[in-house]
Design an enzyme around this catalytic site. Structure first.
Site, PDB file in Angstrom:
ATOM      1  N   ALA A   1       3.624 -11.653  -0.378  1.00 57.74           N
ATOM      2  CA  ALA A   1       2.296 -11.614  -1.007  1.00 57.74           C
ATOM      3  C   ALA A   1       2.421 -11.083  -2.423  1.00 57.74           C
ATOM      4  O   ALA A   1       3.414 -10.447  -2.776  1.00 57.74           O
ATOM      5  CB  ALA A   1       1.368 -10.685  -0.211  1.00 57.74           C
TER       6      ALA A   1
ATOM      7  N   THR B   1      -3.835  -5.583   5.068  1.00 58.12           N
ATOM      8  CA  THR B   1      -4.140  -4.293   4.442  1.00 58.12           C
ATOM      9  C   THR B   1      -5.506  -3.765   4.874  1.00 58.12           C
ATOM     10  O   THR B   1      -6.403  -4.543   5.217  1.00 58.12           O
ATOM     11  CB  THR B   1      -4.130  -4.485   2.903  1.00 58.12           C
ATOM     12  OG1 THR B   1      -4.657  -3.328   2.282  1.00 58.12           O
ATOM     13  CG2 THR B   1      -5.000  -5.671   2.462  1.00 58.12           C
ATOM     14  N   ASP B   2      -5.678  -2.460   4.758  1.00 63.03           N
ATOM     15  CA  ASP B   2      -6.990  -1.872   5.053  1.00 63.03           C
ATOM     16  C   ASP B   2      -8.008  -2.183   3.954  1.00 63.03           C
ATOM     17  O   ASP B   2      -9.205  -1.992   4.134  1.00 63.03           O
ATOM     18  CB  ASP B   2      -6.875  -0.349   5.246  1.00 63.03           C
ATOM     19  CG  ASP B   2      -6.317   0.401   4.047  1.00 63.03           C
ATOM     20  OD1 ASP B   2      -5.962  -0.241   3.038  1.00 63.03           O
ATOM     21  OD2 ASP B   2      -6.234   1.654   4.109  1.00 63.03           O
ATOM     22  N   GLU B   3      -7.507  -2.680   2.802  1.00 60.77           N
ATOM     23  CA  GLU B   3      -8.427  -2.933   1.678  1.00 60.77           C
ATOM     24  C   GLU B   3      -9.425  -4.056   1.980  1.00 60.77           C
ATOM     25  O   GLU B   3     -10.436  -4.176   1.293  1.00 60.77           O
ATOM     26  CB  GLU B   3      -7.638  -3.256   0.403  1.00 60.77           C
ATOM     27  CG  GLU B   3      -6.749  -2.109  -0.017  1.00 60.77           C
ATOM     28  CD  GLU B   3      -6.316  -2.148  -1.468  1.00 60.77           C
ATOM     29  OE1 GLU B   3      -6.818  -2.976  -2.238  1.00 60.77           O
ATOM     30  OE2 GLU B   3      -5.457  -1.331  -1.825  1.00 60.77           O
TER      31      GLU B   3
ATOM     32  N   TYR C   1      -7.348  -8.932  -5.172  1.00 58.38           N
ATOM     33  CA  TYR C   1      -6.256  -8.771  -4.189  1.00 58.38           C
ATOM     34  C   TYR C   1      -6.813  -8.701  -2.773  1.00 58.38           C
ATOM     35  O   TYR C   1      -6.408  -9.457  -1.891  1.00 58.38           O
ATOM     36  CB  TYR C   1      -5.439  -7.509  -4.498  1.00 58.38           C
ATOM     37  CG  TYR C   1      -4.584  -7.042  -3.326  1.00 58.38           C
ATOM     38  CD1 TYR C   1      -3.476  -7.775  -2.916  1.00 58.38           C
ATOM     39  CD2 TYR C   1      -4.905  -5.875  -2.612  1.00 58.38           C
ATOM     40  CE1 TYR C   1      -2.699  -7.368  -1.834  1.00 58.38           C
ATOM     41  CE2 TYR C   1      -4.139  -5.460  -1.531  1.00 58.38           C
ATOM     42  CZ  TYR C   1      -3.035  -6.206  -1.144  1.00 58.38           C
ATOM     43  OH  TYR C   1      -2.275  -5.801  -0.066  1.00 58.38           O
TER      44      TYR C   1
ATOM     45  N   SER D   1      -8.254 -11.877  -1.513  1.00 60.53           N
ATOM     46  CA  SER D   1      -7.249 -12.883  -1.128  1.00 60.53           C
ATOM     47  C   SER D   1      -6.619 -12.528   0.215  1.00 60.53           C
ATOM     48  O   SER D   1      -6.338 -13.405   1.031  1.00 60.53           O
ATOM     49  CB  SER D   1      -6.180 -13.036  -2.220  1.00 60.53           C
ATOM     50  OG  SER D   1      -5.358 -11.885  -2.289  1.00 60.53           O
ATOM     51  N   LYS D   2      -6.418 -11.228   0.469  1.00 62.55           N
ATOM     52  CA  LYS D   2      -5.861 -10.828   1.769  1.00 62.55           C
ATOM     53  C   LYS D   2      -6.899 -11.071   2.874  1.00 62.55           C
ATOM     54  O   LYS D   2      -6.552 -11.500   3.974  1.00 62.55           O
ATOM     55  CB  LYS D   2      -5.450  -9.347   1.752  1.00 62.55           C
ATOM     56  CG  LYS D   2      -4.249  -9.022   0.889  1.00 62.55           C
ATOM     57  CD  LYS D   2      -2.953  -9.682   1.318  1.00 62.55           C
ATOM     58  CE  LYS D   2      -2.385  -9.143   2.601  1.00 62.55           C
ATOM     59  NZ  LYS D   2      -1.040  -9.716   2.908  1.00 62.55           N
TER      60      LYS D   2
ATOM     61  N   ASN E   1      -6.378  11.275  -5.076  1.00 60.33           N
ATOM     62  CA  ASN E   1      -5.306  10.954  -6.023  1.00 60.33           C
ATOM     63  C   ASN E   1      -4.879  12.160  -6.845  1.00 60.33           C
ATOM     64  O   ASN E   1      -3.693  12.426  -7.018  1.00 60.33           O
ATOM     65  CB  ASN E   1      -5.750   9.841  -6.983  1.00 60.33           C
ATOM     66  CG  ASN E   1      -5.913   8.503  -6.280  1.00 60.33           C
ATOM     67  OD1 ASN E   1      -5.409   8.327  -5.170  1.00 60.33           O
ATOM     68  ND2 ASN E   1      -6.619   7.587  -6.899  1.00 60.33           N
TER      69      ASN E   1
ATOM     70  N   ASP F   1     -11.185   3.833 -15.837  1.00 62.23           N
ATOM     71  CA  ASP F   1     -11.103   3.602 -14.394  1.00 62.23           C
ATOM     72  C   ASP F   1     -10.756   2.149 -14.086  1.00 62.23           C
ATOM     73  O   ASP F   1     -11.027   1.246 -14.879  1.00 62.23           O
ATOM     74  CB  ASP F   1     -12.445   3.971 -13.732  1.00 62.23           C
ATOM     75  CG  ASP F   1     -12.255   4.420 -12.293  1.00 62.23           C
ATOM     76  OD1 ASP F   1     -11.148   4.245 -11.755  1.00 62.23           O
ATOM     77  OD2 ASP F   1     -13.223   4.943 -11.706  1.00 62.23           O
TER      78      ASP F   1
ATOM     79  N   GLY G   1     -13.995  -1.933 -10.102  1.00 67.20           N
ATOM     80  CA  GLY G   1     -14.142  -2.185  -8.656  1.00 67.20           C
ATOM     81  C   GLY G   1     -13.322  -1.218  -7.809  1.00 67.20           C
ATOM     82  O   GLY G   1     -12.975  -1.538  -6.670  1.00 67.20           O
TER      83      GLY G   1
ATOM     84  N   TYR H   1      -4.004  -3.121 -17.299  1.00 70.62           N
ATOM     85  CA  TYR H   1      -5.348  -3.400 -17.817  1.00 70.62           C
ATOM     86  C   TYR H   1      -5.931  -2.243 -18.630  1.00 70.62           C
ATOM     87  O   TYR H   1      -6.667  -2.452 -19.573  1.00 70.62           O
ATOM     88  CB  TYR H   1      -6.296  -3.790 -16.661  1.00 70.62           C
ATOM     89  CG  TYR H   1      -6.685  -2.618 -15.843  1.00 70.62           C
ATOM     90  CD1 TYR H   1      -5.935  -2.249 -14.752  1.00 70.62           C
ATOM     91  CD2 TYR H   1      -7.762  -1.823 -16.210  1.00 70.62           C
ATOM     92  CE1 TYR H   1      -6.239  -1.122 -14.037  1.00 70.62           C
ATOM     93  CE2 TYR H   1      -8.072  -0.693 -15.505  1.00 70.62           C
ATOM     94  CZ  TYR H   1      -7.309  -0.358 -14.421  1.00 70.62           C
ATOM     95  OH  TYR H   1      -7.602   0.770 -13.734  1.00 70.62           O
TER      96      TYR H   1
END
Ligand code: NAD
Ligand code: DAU
Length: 352
Positions: free
Chosen positions: A87, A133-135, A158, A161-162, A257, A288, A291, A349
């Site tokens: 991926a 993924t958990d996302e 991302y 798409s997952k 984080n 930041d 999203g 970015y």
């Protein structure tokens, strides 16, 4: 040689894939392990140096978007199990370049499903295991956990798409009865993690005395799992997980984080002999991530109750081992951040 099973691992040269490939090659000498990987910037055969000569291991350089190549590999090795990890995996890159994620993560996955459907005339003893993924679940507030029944609400290209690839996998199970299983895991960390992701990027930047770009105010929470614990869970789900089921995998290990970065700075100072507080001075708060999901936390009680899995490596031990690995493998770090790889580090970015 006649093998008990012929298992295709896609993305085996990447971070998690290399740990899964090594585990399977060493633990199952009766299995033929075929690693299919396109060797994008994130794939690196150096990750598998120690097993490259094993008699039950084969590397095939191929892109999952190339149907003919995938078909040929499937036919050549009479594949009966797939562990699909290939991926595009980095959220920041998906913000800059979403189509790469649409191609590999969605179309690549559907290609693999079609190949399996075409070649598996009987589904007896077959398994298509999709690593996700958990996302896909989106973001949590201050409380609560993602379970297997949490509705999908992806927020980045991302994770969208997952999510799309998960839906296709599930749909092939429902429509064609292809024996599919999915697992959704939280943030992994450990050796061989490409230094674009938070932990290895910050270790690399501390080594090179470069700024540590914390997105926003740093008050974002992730649930961290040592990569070898994820590989062990994948082994278990591949062998014992039920067809048409989903399993959530997580570390029961939430960190903001900024707290994680402070801990990392302290450990780096301790291990490199820097005066306390040296690495911390590199912290720089930057624009930041658009999203940016506030909090991820996995409820991994299903895989615990049904398959008996739980994380075995404490965060203190895992993080310490991870830092030691990077300090002992500076050549690896140099190789994957220089030459043709360099362009990927200039593409961030928040520097635009
Ligand atoms: P990675 O970026 O380190 O590795 C991806 C691998 O896939 C690389 O070896 C790359 O060369 C290969 N690849 C990419 N595009 C390809 C293509 N078109 N054809 C063939 N090979 C291709 O990723 P990772 O962090 O090891 O993640 C592996 C899988 O696990 C992904 O599906 C990811 O979504 C999922 N996942 C990752 C995490 C995490 O924290 N890293 C957590 C949960 C789930
Ligand atoms: O949750 C599982 C996911 O974890 C996987 O599906 C992804 O493939 C994997 O990349 C990871 O996604 P994240 O976006 O959570 O990981 P990343 O390391 O990019 O960022 C972790 C957190 O740190 C996130 O809140 C963004 C923040 N961050 C990240 C980078 C790279 C920073 O503050 N600064 C940075 O430079």
């Amino acid at each position: 040689m006649n093998f008990e099973r012929n298992i295709l691992i896609t993305g085996g040269a990447g971070f998690i894939g290399s740990h899964v490939t090594r585990l399977f090659v060493n633990k199952y000498p009766g299995y033929n392990i075929i690693n299919l990987d396109a060797l994008t910037y994130a794939g690196n055969l150096e990750n598998l140096k120690d097993i490259e000569d094993a008699s039950n291991y084969i590397f095939e350089k191929a892109n999952i978007l190339d149907t003919n190549a995938v078909d040929k590999i499937f036919n050549k090795y009479k594949i009966d199990g797939i562990i699909h990890l290939a991926a595009e995996s980095h959220v920041d890159r998906s913000i800059l370049s979403p189509m790469d994620f649409v191609y590999t993560n969605i179309i690549g996955t559907v290609n693999l499903l079609n190949t399996a459907k075409k070649f598996w005339t009987s589904f007896e003893g077959k398994k298509f295991y999709h690593i996700s993924t958990d996302e896909v679940y989106g973001t949590l507030g201050k409380t609560g956990f993602f379970t297997e029944t949490t509705p999908y609400a992806p927020n980045s290209p991302y994770s969208a798409s997952k999510a799309a690839s998960d839906h296709f996998v599930r749909a092939y199970g429902e429509t064609y009865h292809l024996p599919v299983t999915i697992s959704n895991c939280s943030n992994n960390y450990g050796p061989n993690h490409f230094p674009e992701k938070l932990i290895p990027l910050f270790i690399n930047n501390i080594i090179n005395k470069k700024p540590l770009p914390v997105y926003g105010d740093g008050n974002y929470t992730r649930d961290w799992l040592y990569v070898k614990d994820h590989a062990a869970a994948i082994d278990l789900v591949f062998h014992k997980g039920k067809d048409f089921e989903t399993y959530n995998i997580g570390g029961f290990n939430e960190w903001k984080n900024i707290d994680l970065v402070m801990l990392l700075c302290k450990l780096m100072d301790d291990k490199t002999g820097n005066a306390p507080g040296t690495s911390e001075k590199l912290i720089t708060f930057v624009k930041d991530r658009p999203g940016h999901d506030k909090r991820y936390a996995i409820d991994a009680s299903k895989i615990n109750k049904e398959l008996g899995w739980k994380p075995s490596v404490s965060f203190e031990k895992g993080l310490s081992e991870t830092i030691d690995w990077y300090l002992q493998n500076k050549e690896w770090l140099k190789n994957v951040t220089s030459g043709e790889y360099k362009q990927y580090f200039e593409l961030q970015y928040h520097r635009r």
